[in-house]
Design a protein around this motif. Structure first.
Motif, mmCIF file in Angstrom:
data_model
loop_
_atom_site.group_PDB
_atom_site.id
_atom_site.type_symbol
_atom_site.label_atom_id
_atom_site.label_comp_id
_atom_site.label_asym_id
_atom_site.label_seq_id
_atom_site.Cartn_x
_atom_site.Cartn_y
_atom_site.Cartn_z
ATOM 1 N N ASN A 206 0.859 -1.180 0.000
ATOM 2 C CA ASN A 206 0.000 0.000 0.000
ATOM 3 C C ASN A 206 0.897 1.232 0.000
ATOM 4 O OD1 ASN A 206 0.742 0.555 2.709
ATOM 5 N ND2 ASN A 206 -1.012 -0.577 3.523
ATOM 6 N N LEU A 207 0.291 2.402 -0.057
ATOM 7 C CA LEU A 207 1.083 3.624 -0.204
ATOM 8 C C LEU A 207 2.009 3.855 0.986
ATOM 9 C CD1 LEU A 207 -0.163 6.676 -2.057
ATOM 10 C CD2 LEU A 207 1.151 7.084 0.001
ATOM 11 N N LEU A 208 1.532 3.557 2.186
ATOM 12 C CA LEU A 208 2.365 3.701 3.387
ATOM 13 C C LEU A 208 3.564 2.765 3.343
ATOM 14 C CD1 LEU A 208 0.046 4.072 6.517
ATOM 15 C CD2 LEU A 208 1.884 5.612 5.820
ATOM 16 N N GLN A 209 3.330 1.523 2.961
ATOM 17 C CA GLN A 209 4.420 0.552 2.888
ATOM 18 C C GLN A 209 5.446 0.958 1.843
ATOM 19 O OE1 GLN A 209 1.775 -2.732 2.140
ATOM 20 N NE2 GLN A 209 1.997 -3.561 4.222
ATOM 21 N N ALA A 210 4.980 1.540 0.739
ATOM 22 C CA ALA A 210 5.904 1.993 -0.299
ATOM 23 C C ALA A 210 6.792 3.122 0.211
ATOM 24 C CB ALA A 210 5.117 2.439 -1.526
ATOM 25 N N ILE A 211 6.216 4.022 0.987
ATOM 26 C CA ILE A 211 6.987 5.121 1.570
ATOM 27 C C ILE A 211 8.003 4.580 2.576
ATOM 28 C CG2 ILE A 211 6.796 7.093 3.144
ATOM 29 C CD1 ILE A 211 4.110 7.698 1.602
ATOM 30 N N ASN A 212 7.564 3.656 3.422
ATOM 31 C CA ASN A 212 8.457 3.040 4.396
ATOM 32 C C ASN A 212 9.604 2.318 3.687
ATOM 33 O OD1 ASN A 212 9.130 0.359 6.100
ATOM 34 N ND2 ASN A 212 8.577 2.004 7.511
ATOM 35 N N ASN A 213 9.292 1.607 2.601
ATOM 36 C CA ASN A 213 10.296 0.888 1.834
ATOM 37 C C ASN A 213 11.317 1.843 1.211
ATOM 38 O OD1 ASN A 213 10.518 -0.865 -1.250
ATOM 39 N ND2 ASN A 213 11.411 -1.575 0.666
ATOM 40 N N ALA A 214 10.825 2.983 0.696
ATOM 41 C CA ALA A 214 11.732 3.983 0.116
ATOM 42 C C ALA A 214 12.684 4.536 1.176
ATOM 43 C CB ALA A 214 10.930 5.111 -0.523
ATOM 44 N N LEU A 215 12.147 4.841 2.352
ATOM 45 C CA LEU A 215 12.990 5.340 3.444
ATOM 46 C C LEU A 215 14.026 4.297 3.853
ATOM 47 C CD1 LEU A 215 10.226 7.035 5.633
ATOM 48 C CD2 LEU A 215 12.060 8.220 4.419
ATOM 49 N N ASP A 216 13.601 3.049 3.936
ATOM 50 C CA ASP A 216 14.493 1.948 4.291
ATOM 51 C C ASP A 216 15.650 1.850 3.299
ATOM 52 O OD1 ASP A 216 15.639 -0.378 5.254
ATOM 53 O OD2 ASP A 216 13.911 -1.660 4.846
ATOM 54 N N PHE B 283 0.811 7.653 11.488
ATOM 55 C CA PHE B 283 0.360 6.736 10.439
ATOM 56 C C PHE B 283 1.269 5.514 10.289
ATOM 57 C CE2 PHE B 283 -1.554 10.802 9.121
ATOM 58 C CZ PHE B 283 -2.875 10.399 9.012
ATOM 59 N N ARG B 284 2.319 5.423 11.113
ATOM 60 C CA ARG B 284 3.269 4.300 11.118
ATOM 61 C C ARG B 284 4.143 4.243 9.851
ATOM 62 N NH1 ARG B 284 0.666 4.978 15.147
ATOM 63 N NH2 ARG B 284 -0.164 3.377 16.557
ATOM 64 N N ALA B 285 4.377 5.386 9.248
ATOM 65 C CA ALA B 285 5.166 5.419 8.006
ATOM 66 C C ALA B 285 6.634 5.064 8.237
ATOM 67 C CB ALA B 285 5.067 6.793 7.351
ATOM 68 N N THR B 286 7.140 5.287 9.454
ATOM 69 C CA THR B 286 8.556 5.011 9.731
ATOM 70 C C THR B 286 8.738 3.798 10.645
ATOM 71 O OG1 THR B 286 8.525 6.620 11.550
ATOM 72 C CG2 THR B 286 9.228 7.431 9.402
ATOM 73 N N SER B 287 7.729 2.940 10.709
ATOM 74 C CA SER B 287 7.816 1.739 11.561
ATOM 75 C C SER B 287 9.021 0.884 11.184
ATOM 76 C CB SER B 287 6.546 0.899 11.407
ATOM 77 O OG SER B 287 5.435 1.561 11.946
ATOM 78 N N GLY B 288 9.721 0.416 12.204
ATOM 79 C CA GLY B 288 10.831 -0.508 12.000
ATOM 80 C C GLY B 288 12.165 0.129 11.691
ATOM 81 N N LEU B 289 12.172 1.427 11.393
ATOM 82 C CA LEU B 289 13.434 2.060 10.999
ATOM 83 C C LEU B 289 14.363 2.294 12.191
ATOM 84 C CD1 LEU B 289 12.159 4.639 8.337
ATOM 85 C CD2 LEU B 289 13.047 2.323 7.981
ATOM 86 N N THR B 290 13.787 2.568 13.359
ATOM 87 C CA THR B 290 14.617 2.754 14.556
ATOM 88 C C THR B 290 15.319 1.451 14.916
ATOM 89 O OG1 THR B 290 13.139 4.465 15.392
ATOM 90 C CG2 THR B 290 14.635 3.460 16.980
ATOM 91 N N GLU B 291 14.562 0.342 14.883
ATOM 92 C CA GLU B 291 15.140 -0.962 15.211
ATOM 93 C C GLU B 291 16.256 -1.338 14.234
ATOM 94 O OE1 GLU B 291 11.060 -0.692 16.869
ATOM 95 O OE2 GLU B 291 11.988 -0.211 14.941
ATOM 96 N N LYS B 292 16.099 -0.946 12.983
ATOM 97 C CA LYS B 292 17.055 -1.334 11.938
ATOM 98 C C LYS B 292 18.283 -0.435 11.891
ATOM 99 C CE LYS B 292 16.898 -3.140 7.236
ATOM 100 N NZ LYS B 292 16.016 -3.441 6.083
ATOM 101 N N TYR B 293 18.065 0.882 12.108
ATOM 102 C CA TYR B 293 19.167 1.829 11.900
ATOM 103 C C TYR B 293 19.593 2.578 13.163
ATOM 104 C CZ TYR B 293 18.091 0.851 7.048
ATOM 105 O OH TYR B 293 17.871 0.196 5.873
ATOM 106 N N GLY B 294 18.875 2.362 14.255
ATOM 107 C CA GLY B 294 19.260 2.982 15.514
ATOM 108 C C GLY B 294 18.551 4.296 15.788
ATOM 109 N N LYS B 295 18.563 4.697 17.062
ATOM 110 C CA LYS B 295 17.863 5.904 17.499
ATOM 111 C C LYS B 295 18.511 7.182 16.980
ATOM 112 C CE LYS B 295 15.888 3.978 21.732
ATOM 113 N NZ LYS B 295 15.817 4.075 23.214
#
Length: 325
Positions: A5-15, A38-50
């Protein structure tokens, strides 16, 4: 390819951007703790740090002031403003600092690494503080780019282009279709050029022009109109600053008619800029006045949202009026 979905695509681009370059930083209100509202940045802290994806104070002017400083030092700052309606406290930082940084230094320094992400638009029963489409305020400002994607595929490619574009970019995300718009999206990195409109469908009788969530409205209206024998050419503007004048003018020269639709109110909206420019370029080819199908000149209502909303039926009625002029 993957279904996103659009949110997941944005999250994927940021990743992908953060994996590609360790100078890409994502931040905003609650973006680090639980991915933002909207949870657009979910998982990025765990992956790349605070230190790479983190929370900011609830101060929009401070977010953009910090982002300008970070970008001026050579980093890629991706700042989230929780709602487009909340961007106004940061207006001074964006139009007087971000947009003018390069110009006032004679290109000795810049904030080209800045991307401002913000959800815009109505259709979610958000009322007058969570439904605005403020793109025209910023389109009046030289030095910025403004991008508004229509679906997940476009969102990912345009966001990756925006993050690494050498200019500050305001990336406005249509929140009404955050989870409603689902499509096939390549899992690898790809980009879509900024400033280039997409001719989605060719036609001969009328040009329908939109951006963001309104593209869905011209698609639905075109389906109705074509049952009446009207051949519609559909264009997604994608980027409203800079906007692709040549593609639109070429289309209108062919069809002789133009309809522009936006969620924002009529007066002073970006549709007015398009209408004035195309009238200047294509006057002798026009078969009817350029039509604008827009929101009303009133604060976005909660209880009367359905009446206010610029839907496909309003676009369809405007197509008929243009064809019968």
């Amino acid at each position: 390819m993957a279904k996103m979905n659009l949110l997941q695509a944005i999250n994927n681009a940021l990743d992908l951007a953060m994996a590609k370059n360790d100078k890409v930083y994502s931040f905003g209100e609650d973006t680090g703790s639980f991915g933002g509202v909207f949870r657009a940045t979910s998982g990025l802290t765990e992956k790349y740090g605070k230190h790479r994806n983190f929370n900011t104070p609830l101060v929009e002017q401070g977010i953009l002031g910090f982002a300008n400083g970070l970008a001026s030092q050579g980093s890629y700052a991706v700042a989230e403003i929780q709602f487009g309606d909340y961007i106004f406290p940061a207006f001074d930082q964006i139009v007087n600092e971000s947009a003018k940084f390069r110009y006032r230094s004679g290109n000795e320094f810049n904030v080209g690494g800045l991307t401002i992400r913000t959800p815009y638009g109505g259709g979610i029963a958000g009322g007058h503080y969570h439904s605005q489409s403020p793109e025209a305020y910023f389109a009046h400002t030289p030095g910025l780019k403004i991008v508004m994607p229509r679906n997940p595929y476009e969102a990912k490619g345009l966001l990756l282009s925006s993050i690494f574009d050498p200019n500050p970019v305001l990336f406005m995300e249509p929140k009404r279709i955050y989870r409603a718009s689902v499509g096939e999206v390549p899992e690898e990195e790809y980009t879509i050029p900024l400033g280039k409109a997409d001719v989605m469908k060719e036609g001969s009788d009328i040009t329908l022009l939109a951006w963001g969530a309104q593209v869905e409205m011209i698609e639905k209206a075109a389906e109705m109109a074509e049952k009446d024998g009207v051949s519609c050419e559909l264009i997604d503007l994608r980027t409203i600053l800079p906007w692709d004048i040549e593609t639109v003018a070429k289309s209108v020269t062919k069809t002789g008619r133009l309809l522009v639709t936006q969620e924002a109110p009529l007066t002073g909206g970006f549709a007015s800029e398009i209408a004035a420019t195309i009238q200047d370029r294509c006057f002798l080819y026009l078969e009817s006045p350029i039509a604008r199908v827009c929101g009303l000149d009133t604060p976005y209502p909660l209880s009367h949202e359905k009446e206010y909303f610029v839907d496909h039926l309003k676009v369809y009625e405007a197509i008929k009026a243009s064809m019968n002029y």
